[in-house]
Design a protein around this motif. Structure first.
Motif, PDB file in Angstrom:
ATOM      1  N   VAL A  28       0.868  -1.009   0.157  1.00 55.72           N
ATOM      2  CA  VAL A  28       0.096  -0.271   0.077  1.00 55.72           C
ATOM      3  C   VAL A  28       0.914   1.262  -0.101  1.00 55.72           C
ATOM      4  CG1 VAL A  28      -2.011   1.494   1.168  1.00 55.72           C
ATOM      5  CG2 VAL A  28      -2.143  -1.552   1.552  1.00 55.72           C
ATOM      6  N   LYS A  29       0.394   2.414  -0.510  1.00 54.19           N
ATOM      7  CA  LYS A  29       1.154   3.464  -0.415  1.00 54.19           C
ATOM      8  C   LYS A  29       0.282   4.745  -0.373  1.00 54.19           C
ATOM      9  CE  LYS A  29       5.650   2.753  -2.568  1.00 54.19           C
ATOM     10  NZ  LYS A  29       6.973   3.041  -3.448  1.00 54.19           N
ATOM     11  N   MET A  30       0.047   5.668   0.167  1.00 53.13           N
ATOM     12  CA  MET A  30      -0.955   6.554   0.318  1.00 53.13           C
ATOM     13  C   MET A  30       0.162   8.192   0.391  1.00 53.13           C
ATOM     14  SD  MET A  30      -3.295   7.754   4.078  1.00 53.13           S
ATOM     15  CE  MET A  30      -3.529   9.279   3.683  1.00 53.13           C
ATOM     16  N   SER A  31      -0.587   8.710  -0.507  1.00 50.82           N
ATOM     17  CA  SER A  31      -0.094  10.118  -0.694  1.00 50.82           C
ATOM     18  C   SER A  31      -0.986  11.270  -0.201  1.00 50.82           C
ATOM     19  CB  SER A  31       0.342  10.344  -2.242  1.00 50.82           C
ATOM     20  OG  SER A  31       1.291  12.023  -2.193  1.00 50.82           O
ATOM     21  N   GLU A  32      -0.915  11.972   0.125  1.00 49.37           N
ATOM     22  CA  GLU A  32      -1.249  13.460   0.718  1.00 49.37           C
ATOM     23  C   GLU A  32      -0.442  14.764   0.436  1.00 49.37           C
ATOM     24  OE1 GLU A  32      -1.957  11.504   4.383  1.00 49.37           O
ATOM     25  OE2 GLU A  32      -0.799  13.389   5.436  1.00 49.37           O
ATOM     26  N   ARG A  87      -2.867   3.687  -3.177  1.00 48.50           N
ATOM     27  CA  ARG A  87      -2.518   2.568  -4.181  1.00 48.50           C
ATOM     28  C   ARG A  87      -2.176   1.283  -3.081  1.00 48.50           C
ATOM     29  NH1 ARG A  87       0.488   3.626  -9.036  1.00 48.50           N
ATOM     30  NH2 ARG A  87      -0.873   3.324  -9.416  1.00 48.50           N
ATOM     31  N   PHE A 116       4.054   1.279  -7.039  1.00 51.83           N
ATOM     32  CA  PHE A 116       5.687   1.522  -7.067  1.00 51.83           C
ATOM     33  C   PHE A 116       5.093   3.450  -6.579  1.00 51.83           C
ATOM     34  CE2 PHE A 116       6.162  -1.283 -11.183  1.00 51.83           C
ATOM     35  CZ  PHE A 116       7.313  -1.892 -10.121  1.00 51.83           C
ATOM     36  N   SER A 117       4.146   4.526  -7.858  1.00 52.12           N
ATOM     37  CA  SER A 117       3.870   5.695  -7.390  1.00 52.12           C
ATOM     38  C   SER A 117       2.974   5.941  -6.188  1.00 52.12           C
ATOM     39  CB  SER A 117       3.977   6.679  -8.754  1.00 52.12           C
ATOM     40  OG  SER A 117       3.122   7.725  -8.551  1.00 52.12           O
ATOM     41  N   PRO A 118       3.064   6.329  -5.729  1.00 54.86           N
ATOM     42  CA  PRO A 118       2.251   7.190  -4.277  1.00 54.86           C
ATOM     43  C   PRO A 118       0.784   8.043  -4.795  1.00 54.86           C
ATOM     44  CG  PRO A 118       4.387   7.512  -3.788  1.00 54.86           C
ATOM     45  CD  PRO A 118       4.025   6.773  -5.141  1.00 54.86           C
ATOM     46  N   VAL A 119       1.720   8.422  -6.192  1.00 53.15           N
ATOM     47  CA  VAL A 119       0.628   9.340  -6.772  1.00 53.15           C
ATOM     48  C   VAL A 119      -0.063   8.902  -7.965  1.00 53.15           C
ATOM     49  CG1 VAL A 119       0.221  12.012  -7.588  1.00 53.15           C
ATOM     50  CG2 VAL A 119       2.102  11.242  -5.875  1.00 53.15           C
ATOM     51  N   ILE A 120      -1.444   9.381  -7.644  1.00 58.64           N
ATOM     52  CA  ILE A 120      -2.105   8.717  -8.678  1.00 58.64           C
ATOM     53  C   ILE A 120      -2.069   9.487  -9.695  1.00 58.64           C
ATOM     54  CG2 ILE A 120      -4.675   7.792  -9.482  1.00 58.64           C
ATOM     55  CD1 ILE A 120      -5.083   7.564  -6.482  1.00 58.64           C
ATOM     56  N   GLU A 121      -2.139   9.035 -10.959  1.00 56.90           N
ATOM     57  CA  GLU A 121      -1.944  10.125 -11.781  1.00 56.90           C
ATOM     58  C   GLU A 121      -3.298  10.236 -13.365  1.00 56.90           C
ATOM     59  OE1 GLU A 121      -0.511   8.106 -15.718  1.00 56.90           O
ATOM     60  OE2 GLU A 121      -0.368   6.822 -14.597  1.00 56.90           O
ATOM     61  N   ARG A 122      -3.157  10.918 -13.193  1.00 58.08           N
ATOM     62  CA  ARG A 122      -4.632  11.854 -14.135  1.00 58.08           C
ATOM     63  C   ARG A 122      -4.989  10.407 -15.156  1.00 58.08           C
ATOM     64  NH1 ARG A 122      -5.391  17.672 -14.762  1.00 58.08           N
ATOM     65  NH2 ARG A 122      -5.879  16.738 -16.883  1.00 58.08           N
TER      66      ARG A 122
END
Lengths: 593, 191
Positions: B33-37, B53, B59-65
């Motif tokens: 799990v990754k979480m971004s804020e 996610r 991989f990336s904690p950020v969701i893309e558009r």
């Protein structure tokens, strides 16, 4: 079981496991929670310093004194702290010493976007760059060992997304590191030129040894997925690249980034047909790759500013985007940040916004929002502590015109005053400008989420502390004209400005009222009584819908366009009464219980 | 395959706590799990979003558009603001609740009409009244846990002991209320 931690939490945990005994910091997004989390480990002396330079100096002294120590700050904080850090590079350490810089690609909460990886080169310091929380924790231990082995401070560089994203971390135990005996050694620790020139030679030798370390450390590793495409990346950019390239590329993942591993980079570049360097901000790695004679794809297509989130990267490299449902600009309304309902800064910005011929030099804090409507009460702000110094220069400039009517006000908060604002006030007094110096003392460091400071009466660990007296400090450095006012009393605020403007010499106005979000201490309750627990409401019989109350900029007030009446949201209002004093019809009244 | 959930709202609505509980539950179920804020200047009254996610390896904690499988909006206009992050075939849960931003409060702009309806024309949308449900339950603050319940139901995350996660992270006197709120949230979106 693994724990979900932010990078900042994991750095604190890593410090604890690595036997750190002393930590100092000044709050700044996105670094603040490192020290906040360190205070939860009772084996570590954790302190808020008055500014980043002092934090770096205190941690330097602790490392000389023989305990593993660290200092953490946001990227611009390292500008303030680079003086001690860059000479500690020559002096070296006794026990391990790690400095942490939290950079802000995308400037979520910062005034600039500087890439502090250059600081490692400039200061001749080894640097580590973790990509996730597990690495944040693990690299603290590696950095401490490196610091002691190579007799150097180590710079850890993180970015907002590393600091503030959560990922899973395998925890370990604390390694107790005994106090290292302190031995007097002037040739090493006293940086007079005669000694420093000798240490300079050592620094050169050390960096050559670290260049060899960089070639062999597992922190710089290759992930082989065929020979077509190779990606070189560090920090969060590594994960963004993995998201976009997946297993269609080989990776050189760099965790130790000063000195960069020239040999490893060259070998990797030779092993693939096409090379990409994926990094946020400057071409720090790319420059090195080019120096080695390779021609990677990098800043030619990848933006040099903002975050390199996977969508940005995908677009830059492949010219592709996932299908996106676009939203018309008229379908959303912006939500600009505002001063909270009950914010004690409201009264002064309301008053300043109404006056003509004032030029207002701001500073970094919640009060930066004074620039926005409805106040429009800020002309410029530069960096932490710049208000009084920049106000001084502006006043001197304006006064070269014999017909000048402009008066300059410098405005900053309590924590910023202690940070470096105090030095600016010395400048005003010593070099004689008629600047009006406004200190908004809200009894806490507000913007970063309520950290104690030298004026708040408590330490980072929550112990009682001597409360430095701002008025006493001002008087001691030669301020003759000083007023202390309640910022919620608009008559007091207005009179204070009339008085200050009538003087042809410098003055200080100190407002003193707690931040509306502050957890009130016993001392606060004794001084301010029970505040923030009343409500104001609009008497619709008296309200004429003139919207004057909106000039307070309070988010609790709205105007019903059809009924032409103002309303106050009882859930937000705390009864500061600023709007009630603005209302020309006395239609805003205290709710009587 | 990594799944992405975007929770968006207005500072103070409790999106971060809901995301934290969601992430903890997913970790307990054995997912990476990754979480971004984003903290900082936008925390009071600004729009906030947190992104979760999960999968075998994230991989990336950020969701893309265009990358979110589920959008959970705690506030109606924030659903619209975050819509570009939702996958074309994704789902949206929208809390029918409006918080006026400063330009609306001060009369410079109007709060747009028909937002949920517009979104429902584009994607599979469930509109819920979590605010009303929270008031009905006697505590407006449990709105975030109601929406957490809705999120979990939408994603079919039944292998997690959510009651235990709530019990570990909520003050003792509010545990029962929050467990109930969570269950009410699940019911709101159950089809």
């Amino acid at each position: 079981m693994k724990q979900l931690m932010t990078g900042n939490e994991a750095i604190a945990r890593g410090a604890w496991e690595a036997g750190v005994k002393f930590a100092s910091a000044y709050p700044g997004t996105p670094s603040t929670e490192i020290l906040e989390n360190l205070t939860t480990y009772k084996d570590i002396i954790s302190e808020w310093a008055p500014n980043e330079k002092v934090a770096m100096e205190a941690a330097s002294g602790a490392a000389i004194g023989g305990v593993r120590s660290m200092a953490s700050m946001k990227h611009v904080g390292l500008n303030v702290a680079s003086d001690p850090l860059f000479t500690m590079s020559y002096i070296g350490v006794n026990a391990g010493f790690v400095a942490i810089t939290a950079d802000e690609p995308g400037q979520h909460s910062s005034q600039n976007e500087q890439d502090n990886r250059w600081m490692a080169k400039l200061g001749m310091l080894p640097m580590v760059e973790p990509s996730d929380s597990q690495e944040c924790k693990d690299m603290m231990a590696v950095a401490m060992d490196l610091s002691e082995k190579y007799d150097t401070p180590v710079l850890m560089r993180i970015t907002t997304r590393v600091s503030h994203s959560k990922s899973l971390v395998e925890l370990g135990n604390r390694k107790e590191v005994p106090l290292k005996p302190y031995e007097k050694n002037g040739k090493k620790f006293v940086c007079v030129p005669a000694n420093s020139r000798i240490r300079r030679v050592y620094v050169d030798k050390r960096m050559k040894e670290l260049a060899e370390y960089s070639e062999t450390t597992p922190l710089n590793r290759v992930e082989k997925n065929g020979g077509e495409v190779g990606v070189i990346a560090s920090g969060m950019s590594y994960y963004y690249a993995k998201e976009v390239f997946g297993d269609k590329a080989s990776y050189l993942k760099l965790g130790f980034t000063n000195p960069l591993p020239a040999g490893k980079i060259a070998d990797f570049c030779k092993s693939v047909k096409k090379i990409y360097v994926i990094e946020e901000n400057d071409p720090y790695i790319e420059d090195e790759v080019r120096k080695l004679g390779f021609s990677p794809i990098g800043k030619g297509v990848i933006p040099s500013f903002g975050e390199l989130t996977p969508d940005v990267l995908r677009k830059a490299i492949f010219g592709e985007s996932l299908p996106v449902m676009e939203v018309g600009a008229d379908r959303t309304v912006i939500r600009p940040p505002t001063l909270c309902a009950g914010c004690p800064h409201r009264g002064v910005f309301y008053e300043m916004g109404r006056r003509k011929n004032l030029v207002i030099a701001g500073d970094i804090g919640c009060y930066s929002l004074g620039f926005a409507p409805p106040y429009n009460a800020m002309d410029f702000n530069v960096c932490m502590g710049a208000a009084f110094g920049s106000a001084h220069g502006a006043q001197k400039a304006f006064d070269t015109d014999p017909n000048n009517q402009l008066r300059v006000v410098g405005v900053l908060g309590d924590s910023t005053f202690f940070h470096t604002g105090l030095n600016g006030l010395l400048e005003v007094i010593y070099n004689k400008s008629k600047v009006i110096n406004l200190i908004l003392d809200n009894r806490i460091t507000g913007m970063t989420g309520h950290q104690e400071n030298p004026g708040s009466g408590l330490t980072a660990m929550g112990e009682p502390a001597v409360e430095s007296d701002i008025e006493g400090v001002c008087r001691a450095i030669g301020v003759k004209n000083l007023r202390k006012i309640n910022p919620n009393n608009l008559t007091e605020v207005k009179e204070a400005f009339d008085w200050a403007l009538s003087l042809d010499e410098p003055s200080v106005i100190i407002t003193r009222w707690p931040c509306v979000l502050k957890k009130m201490t016993a001392a606060d309750k004794a001084e301010f009584g029970v505040c923030f627990n009343t409500k104001d409401r609009v008497d619709h019989e008296l309200c004429i819908g003139c919207k004057m109350c909106l000039k307070s900029g309070c988010p609790a007030i709205s105007v019903d366009k059809k009924a032409k009446k103002a309303n106050i949201d009882p859930n937000q209002c705390v009864g500061c009464d600023v709007c009630a004093q603005i209302c020309p019809k006395q239609a805003i009244k205290k709710v009587v219980k | 395959m990594t799944k992405s959930i975007m929770l968006s709202g207005v500072g103070g609505q409790g999106t971060i706590l809901a995301s934290k509980l969601l992430s903890m539950g997913l970790a307990q179920a054995g997912y990476d799990v990754k979480m971004s804020e984003i903290h900082g200047m936008s925390q009071r009254g600004g729009d906030v979003s947190s992104q979760v996610r999960y999968g075998k390896q994230v991989f990336s904690p950020v969701i893309e558009r265009g990358g979110a499988d589920l959008l959970v909006a705690f506030e109606e206009m924030e659903a619209m603001r975050s819509l570009p992050y939702l996958k074309a075939g994704g789902k949206a849960v929208i809390n029918k609740y409006n918080i006026s931003p400063m330009p609306v409060v001060s009369g410079v702009a109007d709060y747009p009409d028909g937002l949920s309806e517009e979104i429902a024309k584009k994607v599979d949308t469930t509109v819920v009244d979590a605010a009303g449900k929270a008031v009905e339950m006697g505590n407006p603050k449990v709105m975030n846990v109601i929406l957490l319940g809705a999120t979990v139901e939408m994603m079919g995350l039944n292998e997690v002991d959510w009651d235990a996660i709530i019990a570990e992270n909520v003050k003792a006197q509010f545990v029962e209320l929050n467990k109930k709120a969570f269950e009410e949230g699940r019911k709101l979106v159950r089809k």
